[in-house]
Design an enzyme around this catalytic site. Structure first.
Site, PDB file in Angstrom:
ATOM      1  N   HIS A  41     -10.267  -5.137  10.828  1.00  0.00           N
ATOM      2  CA  HIS A  41     -11.195  -4.985   9.468  1.00  0.00           C
ATOM      3  C   HIS A  41     -12.461  -4.141   9.672  1.00  0.00           C
ATOM      4  O   HIS A  41     -13.093  -4.197   8.565  1.00  0.00           O
ATOM      5  CB  HIS A  41     -11.336  -6.376   8.874  1.00  0.00           C
ATOM      6  CG  HIS A  41      -9.892  -6.961   8.309  1.00  0.00           C
ATOM      7  ND1 HIS A  41      -9.143  -7.271   9.006  1.00  0.00           N
ATOM      8  CD2 HIS A  41      -9.691  -6.952   7.142  1.00  0.00           C
ATOM      9  CE1 HIS A  41      -8.172  -7.940   8.135  1.00  0.00           C
ATOM     10  NE2 HIS A  41      -8.456  -7.574   6.873  1.00  0.00           N
ATOM     11  N   GLU A  95       0.728  -1.329   0.023  1.00  0.00           N
ATOM     12  CA  GLU A  95      -0.005   0.077  -0.057  1.00  0.00           C
ATOM     13  C   GLU A  95       0.895   1.203  -0.033  1.00  0.00           C
ATOM     14  O   GLU A  95       0.506   2.142  -0.568  1.00  0.00           O
ATOM     15  CB  GLU A  95      -0.920   0.067   1.336  1.00  0.00           C
ATOM     16  CG  GLU A  95      -2.228  -0.878   1.167  1.00  0.00           C
ATOM     17  CD  GLU A  95      -1.976  -2.219   1.510  1.00  0.00           C
ATOM     18  OE1 GLU A  95      -0.741  -2.300   1.863  1.00  0.00           O
ATOM     19  OE2 GLU A  95      -2.660  -3.234   1.114  1.00  0.00           O
TER      20      GLU A  95
HETATM   21  C1  TPP Z   1      -2.241  -4.426   4.091  1.00  0.00           C
HETATM   22  C2  TPP Z   1      -3.251  -5.189   3.858  1.00  0.00           C
HETATM   23  N1  TPP Z   1      -3.531  -5.276   2.558  1.00  0.00           N
HETATM   24  C3  TPP Z   1      -4.446  -6.121   1.820  1.00  0.00           C
HETATM   25  C4  TPP Z   1      -4.869  -6.938   2.686  1.00  0.00           C
HETATM   26  C5  TPP Z   1      -6.216  -7.768   2.049  1.00  0.00           C
HETATM   27  N2  TPP Z   1      -5.475  -9.108   1.948  1.00  0.00           N
HETATM   28  C6  TPP Z   1      -5.668  -9.966   2.849  1.00  0.00           C
HETATM   29  S1  TPP Z   1      -4.949 -11.282   2.607  1.00  0.00           S
HETATM   30  C7  TPP Z   1      -4.271 -10.864   1.282  1.00  0.00           C
HETATM   31  C8  TPP Z   1      -3.251 -11.930   0.382  1.00  0.00           C
HETATM   32  C9  TPP Z   1      -2.032 -12.195   0.873  1.00  0.00           C
HETATM   33  O1  TPP Z   1      -1.550 -13.267   0.401  1.00  0.00           O
HETATM   34  P1  TPP Z   1      -0.269 -13.897   1.062  1.00  0.00           P
HETATM   35  O2  TPP Z   1       0.691 -13.086   1.714  1.00  0.00           O
HETATM   36  O3  TPP Z   1       0.513 -14.825  -0.167  1.00  0.00           O
HETATM   37  O4  TPP Z   1      -0.872 -15.074   1.919  1.00  0.00           O
HETATM   38  P2  TPP Z   1      -1.818 -16.327   1.726  1.00  0.00           P
HETATM   39  O5  TPP Z   1      -3.247 -15.632   1.933  1.00  0.00           O
HETATM   40  O6  TPP Z   1      -1.412 -16.755   0.627  1.00  0.00           O
HETATM   41  O7  TPP Z   1      -1.651 -17.245   3.045  1.00  0.00           O
HETATM   42  C10 TPP Z   1      -4.670  -9.684   0.924  1.00  0.00           C
HETATM   43  C11 TPP Z   1      -4.414  -8.772  -0.475  1.00  0.00           C
HETATM   44  C12 TPP Z   1      -4.809  -6.939   4.103  1.00  0.00           C
HETATM   45  N3  TPP Z   1      -5.487  -7.669   5.052  1.00  0.00           N
HETATM   46  N4  TPP Z   1      -3.898  -6.286   4.582  1.00  0.00           N
END
Ligand code: TPP
Ligand code: MG
Lengths: 353, 401
Positions: A150, A81
């Site tokens: 959230h 972000e």
């Molecule tokens: C700062 C932030 N940005 C966006 C999100 C929304 N979000 C939650 S999980 C995710 C994907 C994360 O992917 P990864 O780090 O690969 O973990 P995985 O879910 O595959 O375990 C996103 C974009 C968030 N929770 N926090």
């Protein structure tokens, strides 16, 4: 210019009954058409954010736009972000008109330095040489069952900062008109949407369906007129205000409901006029009370002529002053509900509850 | 040591490799003709800024094999139950399942010592169980009931235990926190390390690089663990990262790539990483190559950005539970009946927990305003209106003080 205005009027005069003719549209589709129309209108407008392109948006607000406008103008970012918000501000400095989507505003806290220090203050610091014509948008406030990290309203946070304009649409017309205005505005505008309203349908007037429809930033809307009490709200809370007003109407109390639409500038004049008539004011919001939007409205009324017209103290309805729990019953108790609106109005009017 | 008769499994696993594993065993037979220990060859580790890595020859005792199997299986069952509860709308909001990734957590916790700590993101159900919370504690948290690990206040993403700091919903935010936990271990001379886990998507967040630098600069015993399941929500790793060699992205921080579908490989890599940290060499990065079977969260069907075939392929050829099961069966370490019995026990425990998690009570309304502060300076908390303030309550003492 003139011709399109004339056309607009002509079209409106054809529709005999505005409501019968009104098309229903979800807030999601209203936002989507605002994005689409403005991207079509201005080549400099582009959308960036997490999952906005190939996935059609985490909440499907940008559905179809990547297919239509391609990689150049609808851009998936990594989950970074502070990085992409900064890139967006830089692009705005250099003449583009970025729309920076935060998947939810909760994640904008990762990027808040660029929203405040880079976007809001540069025009001032540069003595008006460099402006930041851009939009930060995404869902704001409590969704359902997503717990404390959230579920936060950023209305007060961003409206605190001079240099930003902040809008908080309630229904589909608000969403479309305010987002389009935000995209066209030469200053940085924060558009606080609400996830729980994305799927809700509201009527769209012929005027709102037009590509020329924009709503003025800084103007509130009187959703319902009444003489006994003024209820000021924004976003989701407008729904509670309207439901409460309906219930009160059945008991002979006519509430005037003001949908703020814009949190900065705040349309205090519309509120002052209403309070001068009703002599009573409550505010309803889903954010925290401390230094909140209601606190600002109350203070501005205190500082105005309207203070002398009040027959009772202003009362704020807001979230309970604690983080939002996941527990279902506690979550519901944390946020102002329609019965809270009804009871508070009766209390300040001195009517038996 | 035990004798070895190992055949290389090769760098890519396929269904047939399960067959070769049956030969990849060593055994000390007990009187029932079952081995008490077996060894296997892992996929080669990939190393970054390291001269030598963990041994690719790994062995496991019968006792440990049964323990790991039980843990792997329990996590899978908890997640299956969670998925069903979500579909029944008893779990609300988000629900991020760990199915497919079980070997990462089980392999790592296998070598954790009492002084070590863990912090992770929202994909937290399996970790919470391994860090000592019962299946009921996890499932009731998911249903938001009072037997939940955080009394139902945290929900799917926020669970905690001793030496386990959650459960963070903000992508990447847990990583500097993990460095801080490790900093405290160094400061207090506990000899402990902290595992700071994050996904392939999170691996791009700027604060991770800030944390790498601090950890290396100050020689902090932090093990950065990138659980690379191939996707951050709907974005494949290569669409989000200029380099998907996550084990190298700490630059000056050494790193190891490990097959995250192999519980024993993960265990060895973690053992190595703990040694690295505790010998004063500072932090290290582990990338565990893994896969998530479900969508990102339950509301994501998980099939618009990848094919069903891809998911099936992983399930059939690289499943961390099936592959481990075949290994320990084929090496005569355990008998099929023993595993059946274990599976039945696990099923019963999880099923019983589900029943309670469904019917358990929610916490009382008074807890809405409990524990906002540990030392509240105001007795009352403002309610929705100013008219009926709520008392600020406190529950038991914090476990980290
Ligand atoms: C700062 C932030 N940005 C966006 C999100 C929304 N979000 C939650 S999980 C995710 C994907 C994360 O992917 P990864 O780090 O690969 O973990 P995985 O879910 O595959 O375990 C996103 C974009 C968030 N929770 N926090
Ligand atoms: Mg991932």
């Amino acid at each position: 210019m003139l011709t399109s205005a004339v056309r607009g009027i002509a079209r409106r005069s054809f529709s005999t009954s505005k409501w019968a003719a009104a098309q229903q549209m979800t807030v999601r589709d209203a936002l989507n058409s605002a994005l689409d129309e403005e991207m079509e209108r201005d080549e400099r407008v582009f959308l960036l954010g997490e999952e906005v392109a190939m996935y059609d948006g985490a909440y499907k607000v940008s559905r179809g736009l990547w297919k239509k406008y391609g990689d150049k103008r609808v851009i998936d970012t990594p989950i970074t972000e502070i990085g992409f918000a900064g890139v967006a501000v830089g692009a705005a400095m250099a003449g583009l008109r970025p729309i920076c989507e935060f998947m939810t505003f909760n994640f904008s806290m990762q990027a808040i330095d660029h929203v405040i220090n880079s976007a809001a203050k540069t025009f001032y610091m540069s003595a008006g040489m460099i402006n930041i014509p851009m939009v930060f948008r995404g869902p704001n406030g409590a969704a359902a069952g997503v717990a404390a990290q959230h579920s936060q309203c950023y209305g007060a946070w961003y409206s605190h900062c001079p240099g930003l304009k902040v809008v908080s649409p309630y229904n589909s017309e608000d969403a479309k008109g305010l987002l389009k205005a935000a995209i066209r505005d030469p200053d940085p505008v924060v558009v606080l949407e609400n996830e729980l309203l994305y799927g809700v349908q509201y009527p769209m007037s012929d005027e709102a369906l037009s590509k020329d429809f924009v709503l003025p930033i800084g103007k509130a809307k009187i959703e319902r007129t009444g003489n006994h009490v003024t209820i000021v709200a924004h976003s989701m809370a407008v729904q509670n205000a309207l439901e409460g007003a309906n219930e009160l109407a059945g008991q002979g109390i006519e509430a005037e409901v003001i949908n703020l639409r814009s949190l900065r500038p705040l349309d205090i004049n519309t509120i002052i006029q209403s309070v001068t008539k009703t002599h009573h004011l409550i505010t309803v919001e889903q954010g925290w009370p401390h230094c909140g939007i209601g606190a600002e409205v109350a203070a501005r009324i205190m500082e105005s002529e309207a203070f002398y017209h009040l027959d009772a103290p202003v009362v704020r309805l807001a979230s309970v002053d604690c983080p939002l729990p996941y527990t279902k019953s506690l979550e519901a108790a944390s946020l102002p509900q329609t019965p809270d609106v009804v009871n508070t109005v009766k209390k300040i009017l001195g009517v038996a509850q | 040591m035990i004798p070895n008769c190992i055949r290389s499994i090769g760098s890519q696993t396929s269904k047939r490799n399960y067959g070769s594993w049956s030969k990849a065993v060593s055994f000390l037979l007990n009187k029932n003709n079952y081995a008490t220990e077996a060894s296997f060859e892992t996929k080669p580790f990939r190393l970054h800024k390291l001269d030598s890595g963990p041994s690719t020859q790994v062995s496991v005792t019968k006792e440990d094999a049964l323990k790991y199997y039980k843990q792997l299986h329990t996590i899978r069952r908890i997640e299956t139950a969670a998925g069903n509860l979500y579909k029944e709308k008893i779990i609300r909001g988000f629900c991020h399942l760990y199915s497919g990734q079980e070997a990462c957590a089980v392999g790592m916790t296998a070598v954790l010592r009492p002084q070590d700590s863990v912090i992770t993101a929202y994909r937290v159900h399996g970790w919470t169980y391994l860090m000592g919370v019962s299946p009921l504690g996890v499932l009731a948290e998911l249903t938001g009931r009072q037997s939940g690990n955080a009394r139902g206040k945290g929900g799917s993403m926020h669970m905690y235990a001793k030496n386990f700091y959650g459960g963070n919903g903000i992508v990447g935010a847990q990583v500097p926190l993990g460095v801080g936990v490790a900093f405290a271990a160094k400061y207090q001379n506990t000899g402990g390390v902290c595992l700071a886990l994050y996904g392939d998507g999170a691996a791009n967040q700027g604060q991770i690089f800030e944390a790498y630098n601090i950890a290396k600069l100050w020689d902090i015993p932090c093990i950065f663990v990138c659980e690379n399941n191939g996707y951050g929500m709907g974005t494949s790793a290569d669409r989000a990262a200029a380099s998907t060699d996550y084990y190298t992205r700490g630059d000056y921080v050494p790193g190891i790539w490990v097959d995250g579908m192999d519980v024993l490989a993960v265990r060895e890599a973690t053992r190595y990483a703990i040694d690295h940290c505790t010998s004063g060499k500072g932090p290290i990065v582990l990338e565990t190559a893994t896969y998530r079977y479900s969508g990102h969260s339950m509301s994501d069907p998980g099939t618009s950005y990848r094919t069903r075939e891809e998911i099936q392929e992983v399930r059939q050829t690289r499943d961390p539970i099936t592959s481990f099961k075949e290994r320990i069966l084929n090496s005569n370490l355990v008998a099929a009946d023993e595993l059946k019995k274990l599976e039945a026990e696990v099923r019963k425990e999880v099923d019983d927990a589900v029943k309670i998690a469904k019917t358990d009570k929610e916490i009382p309304m008074s807890e809405l305003t409990t524990d906002i502060y540990s030392a509240p300076l105001e007795k009352e908390v403002r309610n929705v209106t100013p008219f009926n303030p709520l008392p600020h309550g406190r529950l038991g003492p914090a476990i980290n003080l």
